[in-house]
Motif scaffolding. Structure first.
Motif, PDB file in Angstrom:
ATOM      1  N   LEU A  64       0.833  -1.210   0.000  1.00  0.00           N
ATOM      2  CA  LEU A  64       0.000   0.000   0.000  1.00  0.00           C
ATOM      3  C   LEU A  64       0.857   1.245   0.000  1.00  0.00           C
ATOM      4  O   LEU A  64       1.784   1.372   0.799  1.00  0.00           O
ATOM      5  CB  LEU A  64      -0.899   0.004   1.256  1.00  0.00           C
ATOM      6  CG  LEU A  64      -1.816   1.218   1.378  1.00  0.00           C
ATOM      7  CD1 LEU A  64      -2.946   1.168   0.342  1.00  0.00           C
ATOM      8  CD2 LEU A  64      -2.413   1.333   2.778  1.00  0.00           C
ATOM      9  N   ALA A  93       2.705   5.442   9.023  1.00  0.00           N
ATOM     10  CA  ALA A  93       3.458   5.667   7.774  1.00  0.00           C
ATOM     11  C   ALA A  93       3.838   7.137   7.679  1.00  0.00           C
ATOM     12  O   ALA A  93       2.994   8.023   7.817  1.00  0.00           O
ATOM     13  CB  ALA A  93       2.608   5.267   6.566  1.00  0.00           C
ATOM     14  N   SER A 145       5.134  13.792  16.325  1.00  0.00           N
ATOM     15  CA  SER A 145       6.578  13.992  16.544  1.00  0.00           C
ATOM     16  C   SER A 145       6.776  15.209  17.431  1.00  0.00           C
ATOM     17  O   SER A 145       5.920  16.112  17.469  1.00  0.00           O
ATOM     18  CB  SER A 145       7.272  14.235  15.200  1.00  0.00           C
ATOM     19  OG  SER A 145       8.626  14.601  15.395  1.00  0.00           O
ATOM     20  N   VAL A 198      16.369   7.727   5.302  1.00  0.00           N
ATOM     21  CA  VAL A 198      15.387   8.163   4.296  1.00  0.00           C
ATOM     22  C   VAL A 198      15.480   9.680   4.117  1.00  0.00           C
ATOM     23  O   VAL A 198      15.543  10.184   2.992  1.00  0.00           O
ATOM     24  CB  VAL A 198      13.961   7.737   4.715  1.00  0.00           C
ATOM     25  CG1 VAL A 198      12.909   8.359   3.808  1.00  0.00           C
ATOM     26  CG2 VAL A 198      13.834   6.206   4.706  1.00  0.00           C
TER      27      VAL A 198
HETATM   28  P1  NDP Z   1      11.187   4.311   9.044  1.00  0.00           P
HETATM   29  O1  NDP Z   1      11.761   4.968   7.825  1.00  0.00           O
HETATM   30  O2  NDP Z   1      12.001   3.273   9.733  1.00  0.00           O
HETATM   31  O3  NDP Z   1       9.744   3.696   8.709  1.00  0.00           O
HETATM   32  C1  NDP Z   1       8.812   4.422   7.965  1.00  0.00           C
HETATM   33  C2  NDP Z   1       7.695   3.500   7.530  1.00  0.00           C
HETATM   34  O4  NDP Z   1       6.738   4.273   6.784  1.00  0.00           O
HETATM   35  C3  NDP Z   1       8.192   2.398   6.620  1.00  0.00           C
HETATM   36  O5  NDP Z   1       7.575   1.194   6.970  1.00  0.00           O
HETATM   37  C4  NDP Z   1       7.734   2.842   5.237  1.00  0.00           C
HETATM   38  O6  NDP Z   1       7.402   1.685   4.449  1.00  0.00           O
HETATM   39  C5  NDP Z   1       6.457   3.600   5.592  1.00  0.00           C
HETATM   40  N1  NDP Z   1       6.055   4.508   4.534  1.00  0.00           N
HETATM   41  C6  NDP Z   1       6.700   5.603   4.079  1.00  0.00           C
HETATM   42  N2  NDP Z   1       6.034   6.143   3.051  1.00  0.00           N
HETATM   43  C7  NDP Z   1       4.939   5.366   2.849  1.00  0.00           C
HETATM   44  C8  NDP Z   1       3.867   5.393   1.916  1.00  0.00           C
HETATM   45  N3  NDP Z   1       3.788   6.341   0.964  1.00  0.00           N
HETATM   46  N4  NDP Z   1       2.910   4.453   1.994  1.00  0.00           N
HETATM   47  C9  NDP Z   1       2.979   3.485   2.943  1.00  0.00           C
HETATM   48  N5  NDP Z   1       3.967   3.406   3.848  1.00  0.00           N
HETATM   49  C10 NDP Z   1       4.941   4.332   3.792  1.00  0.00           C
HETATM   50  O7  NDP Z   1      10.860   5.522  10.036  1.00  0.00           O
HETATM   51  P2  NDP Z   1      10.173   5.546  11.491  1.00  0.00           P
HETATM   52  O8  NDP Z   1       9.771   4.206  11.922  1.00  0.00           O
HETATM   53  O9  NDP Z   1      11.068   6.344  12.352  1.00  0.00           O
HETATM   54  O10 NDP Z   1       8.900   6.433  11.153  1.00  0.00           O
HETATM   55  C11 NDP Z   1       7.581   6.065  11.500  1.00  0.00           C
HETATM   56  C12 NDP Z   1       6.804   7.301  11.888  1.00  0.00           C
HETATM   57  O11 NDP Z   1       7.400   7.868  13.048  1.00  0.00           O
HETATM   58  C13 NDP Z   1       6.789   8.412  10.837  1.00  0.00           C
HETATM   59  O12 NDP Z   1       5.497   8.972  10.777  1.00  0.00           O
HETATM   60  C14 NDP Z   1       7.790   9.424  11.389  1.00  0.00           C
HETATM   61  O13 NDP Z   1       7.520  10.721  10.944  1.00  0.00           O
HETATM   62  C15 NDP Z   1       7.545   9.263  12.875  1.00  0.00           C
HETATM   63  N6  NDP Z   1       8.609   9.739  13.751  1.00  0.00           N
HETATM   64  C16 NDP Z   1       9.874   9.237  13.661  1.00  0.00           C
HETATM   65  C17 NDP Z   1      10.853   9.701  14.528  1.00  0.00           C
HETATM   66  C18 NDP Z   1      12.264   9.249  14.445  1.00  0.00           C
HETATM   67  O14 NDP Z   1      13.157   9.952  14.990  1.00  0.00           O
HETATM   68  N7  NDP Z   1      12.571   8.118  13.834  1.00  0.00           N
HETATM   69  C19 NDP Z   1      10.548  10.674  15.580  1.00  0.00           C
HETATM   70  C20 NDP Z   1       9.181  11.146  15.554  1.00  0.00           C
HETATM   71  C21 NDP Z   1       8.253  10.655  14.701  1.00  0.00           C
HETATM   72  P3  NDP Z   1       7.684   1.489   2.896  1.00  0.00           P
HETATM   73  O15 NDP Z   1       8.901   2.280   2.539  1.00  0.00           O
HETATM   74  O16 NDP Z   1       7.858  -0.005   2.773  1.00  0.00           O
HETATM   75  O17 NDP Z   1       6.432   1.969   2.231  1.00  0.00           O
END
Ligand code: NDP
Ligand code: 8X3
Length: 258
Positions: A64, A93, A145, A198
């Motif tokens: 998705l 996501a 965040s 990323v």
């Molecule tokens: P990761 O990059 O490890 O994971 C991000 C996830 O989002 C992946 O599974 C990716 O899957 C998915 N994703 C991105 N774009 C899409 C899309 N268009 N459709 C579906 N899925 C999508 O980062 P985090 O786990 O850190 O991030 C998760 C959330 O936490 C985000 O919302 C981020 O903003 C938030 N956050 C993160 C912080 C941090 O410091 N790491 C701090 C505060 C908030 P795939 O590429 O397979 O689609």
């Protein structure tokens, strides 16, 4: 919290990595059934194979892209009957792309962040809420965040999307106050996942240096917070939770050991 989540259905967006993957592990360990969505389908398939065996749960995975509303509607509409009654939606996501001043910003990066973090969250939520209201049960947990509370230089557009997530959380609470649906935002600070890789377009050395000299949060730290929100009794709703590393005081203050 004993067995509170057993046989519940949890939909997690962005479940293929980081915080989403950690949430999948945490909720599966509690006996919840999972619907996992992200673009990297092969990762989800592997996770589902492992979790169904290890935790004796049911797991549905789906490729998705949350930016595509037609895909989102079809995905929700075509869920098999046994996964249709979503009890908890974890809107996880999301991404940051680039670290640029507003005057040097890349419009494609802006579109990607706005389309994913803001519009994608809206599309999924809009598709899931009516069923929750009809069933008289549901909890939406948004991953916001610290960036949604304090804008920082060169991250303005990412911060704006996370400010928007907070506004949406507060607005959804108001719109659905006369329903049993709960809405929460869990707002992490620096968490070591694929996030910085990323954001920095796979410059892994630079990405790792984001955490130089400090101890960042782990994805599991955030999953535990999400699990805590999800396991309060139905009359109680944690509307906002902020979690920072002990080495971080705000979006702009971190203590780094030399
Ligand atoms: P990761 O990059 O490890 O994971 C991000 C996830 O989002 C992946 O599974 C990716 O899957 C998915 N994703 C991105 N774009 C899409 C899309 N268009 N459709 C579906 N899925 C999508 O980062 P985090 O786990 O850190 O991030 C998760 C959330 O936490 C985000 O919302 C981020 O903003 C938030 N956050 C993160 C912080 C941090 O410091 N790491 C701090 C505060 C908030 P795939 O590429 O397979 O689609
Ligand atoms: C991600 C954390 O500090 O890069 O939302 O904004 S930060």
């Amino acid at each position: 919290m004993v067995n509170m989540l057993k046989n519940k259905t949890i939909l997690i967006t962005g479940a293929s990595a980081g915080i989403g993957e950690a949430c999948a592990n945490a909720f599966a360990a509690e006996g919840a059934n999972l619907v996992l969505a992200a673009r990297r389908h092969e990762r989800l398939v592997k996770m589902a194979d492992e979790l169904t065996t290890k935790c004796n749960i049911k797991c549905r995975v789906s490729p998705l892209d949350v930016r595509d509303n037609i895909q989102v509607e079809e995905f929700i509409h075509n869920l098999p009957v046994e996964f249709q009654n979503i009890d908890i939606l974890i809107n996880n996501a999301g991404l940051a792309r680039g670290l640029d001043s507003i005057q040097n910003g890349n419009i494609r990066d802006w579109d990607e962040m706005i389309d994913t973090n803001l519009k994608g969250l809206l599309y999924i939520t809009r598709a899931v809420i009516p069923g929750m209201i009809e069933r008289g049960n549901g909890h939406i947990i948004n991953i916001g965040s610290i960036a949604g509370r304090q804008p920082y230089p060169n991250g303005t557009v990412y911060c704006a999307t996370k400010f928007a997530v907070r506004a949406l959380t507060q607005g959804m609470l108001m719109d659905m106050v006369d329903t049993p649906i709960r809405v929460s935002t869990v707002d992490p600070g620096m968490t070591k996942t694929e996030f910085s890789r990323v954001r920095l377009k796979r410059d892994d050395v630079k990405a790792d240096s984001v955490y130089d000299g400090l101890t960042p949060l782990t994805a599991q730290d955030i999953a535990e917070a999400v699990l805590f929100c999800a396991t309060r009794p139905p009359h109680s709703n944690i509307t906002e939770m902020v979690i920072l590393p002990a080495d971080q005081a705000s979006a702009y203050h971190a203590h780094r050991r030399k």
